[in-house]
Enzyme design. Structure first.
Site: not given
Length: 420
Positions: A126-128, A130
């Protein structure tokens, strides 16, 4: 050749490798609705490969049924697949606690397949944590978010299964998070477990997707293999966003189209990109409702684009249409998916919160884009069935890797790995 999909989401990245005829070992995903979507997609491939697509189409036509009735039909659909034929869809959060159980399930699957080697590992945490926007909105700039270190768990899979190569996808912010230290550590860990790696920013529009979507794709390959980064040239596109909208029936805000057919035959782009086939069934063409104030703003936004080719700013709105006093930041919160442009702006999971950033270009329809329209912007085919409520559908779509982009990457790996 086979692959293991970590943090699989709704399967956008996986879809590209399935089209390139890679065999899935397993998908691992914590969201239960996304796991159901993956199961349904697995049933699609099984039925398609065994000349039973009529059963899948029957299930598609339950889309507007009540939840309990549709779930019964879904169980019936899955019952046509012999036990052990399709890959396990592991509905677990990847963590230190769950790793032993997940490893055991993967090992069992490899035994069933009479295989002791995984060719590829794909996926992206999950990229939140970054995301530049995410860090800006969090008072601690996401420093305490445990998702910052999920890459270490990804590396545990590399270290255990030693695949020939891997694909790690994330937002550009992963390169700069915490002054670049996250990415430096990620590189060091991956090299330590035996991989050469290279990271590049790639744009989905280079791969035939009608979307301006920049992502970091990290490619890693085992140090004993002669590998390099895929050099996939940009596609020369002469299509417009209207090419993925105009064949769909017109729809008002808060409505769902329930007849399963299309307004027009598929155009060249829809056929070439495999978004639509001539005998497809239309599902998920459902639009969220909007309050009167938002609909008035949407009309202003579309009018400004049509007449001036300019995006509306929050400060352009009449005072009676503003509902807060912030006139200095996030002024582009209302944005039209312009039909006369070659590429849409990036579709993200926030589309599940509201449709303000994804306004349909047709002022008569006056709404945000439907679930199916969002899926098409992401290059998902119309036969892709997203399980769960509308909100979850939008999240699954916004978080996905565009399948068309994934397919081009997968085909490169297919060619490269067959040479080894």
């Amino acid at each position: 050749m086979n692959f293991l999909d970590l943090f699989a989401g709704a399967g956008g990245l996986s879809e590209g490798f399935l089209r390139a005829e890679f065999e899935p070992i397993a998908h691992i995903e914590m969201n239960s609705y996304a796991c159901k979507t993956l199961e349904t997609r697995a049933s699609y491939y099984y039925l398609k490969n065994n000349n039973m697509m009529h059963l899948y189409k029957q299930y598609q036509k339950t889309y507007h049924k009540k939840d309990n009735e549709r779930e019964e039909k879904r169980k019936k659909l899955l019952s046509y697949i012999p036990e052990g034929i399709i890959e396990p869809i592991i509905n677990e959060e990847i963590s230190e606690k769950t790793l032993p159980q997940i490893f055991e399930m993967i090992d069992n699957r490899l035994d069933i397949m009479d295989n002791n080697e995984i060719d590829l590992i794909i996926g992206g945490p999950p990229c939140q944590a970054y995301s530049v926007v995410g860090r800006a909105r969090d008072e601690n700039q996401m420093e305490d978010d445990p998702r910052n270190y999920l890459y270490k768990l990804y590396i545990r899979f590399l270290n255990r299964y030693k695949p020939k190569a891997f694909v790690f996808e994330n937002v550009p912010g992963i390169l700069t998070a915490f002054n670049g230290n996250i990415f430096k550590n990620l590189q060091a860990y991956m090299k330590r477990v035996g991989y050469n790696i290279e990271a590049r920013k790639l744009n989905a529009k280079q791969f035939g997707v009608l979307q301006n979507r920049i992502r970091v794709i990290i490619i890693g390959w085992r140090k004993d293999l002669d590998f390099d980064y895929p050099d996939i040239g940009p596609e020369n596109m002469n299509y417009l966003i209207n090419d993925i909208l105009n064949d769909l029936p017109k729809l008002k805000a808060g409505k769902a189209y329930k007849k399963f057919n299309y307004r027009e035959n598929p155009n060249k782009y829809l056929l070439e990109s495999n978004i639509r086939d001539r005998d497809d069934i239309l599902t998920h063409h459902i639009a969220r409702p909007h309050i009167k104030r938002d609909l008035e703003i949407y009309k202003l936004a579309v009018t400004k684009w049509d007449k001036e080719k300019k995006r509306i700013k929050y400060t352009d709105l009449p005072e009676e249409l503003r509902n807060h006093k912030n006139l200095t930041s996030f002024l582009d919160r209302f944005k039209v998916v312009a039909g006369d442009e070659q590429y849409s702006h990036t579709v993200v999971a926030h589309i599940s919160k509201d449709g303000h950033h994804y306004i349909h270009p047709d002022i008569i329809q006056n709404r945000s884009i439907s679930v199916r329209e969002a899926a098409r912007v992401q290059s998902f085919p119309d036969d892709y069935y997203f399980e769960g409520p509308r909100t979850s559908n939008f999240v699954q779509i916004g978080n996905a890797v565009p399948p068309l982009m994934a397919e081009k990457i997968a085909n490169w790996f297919k060619e490269k790995l067959t040479q080894l």
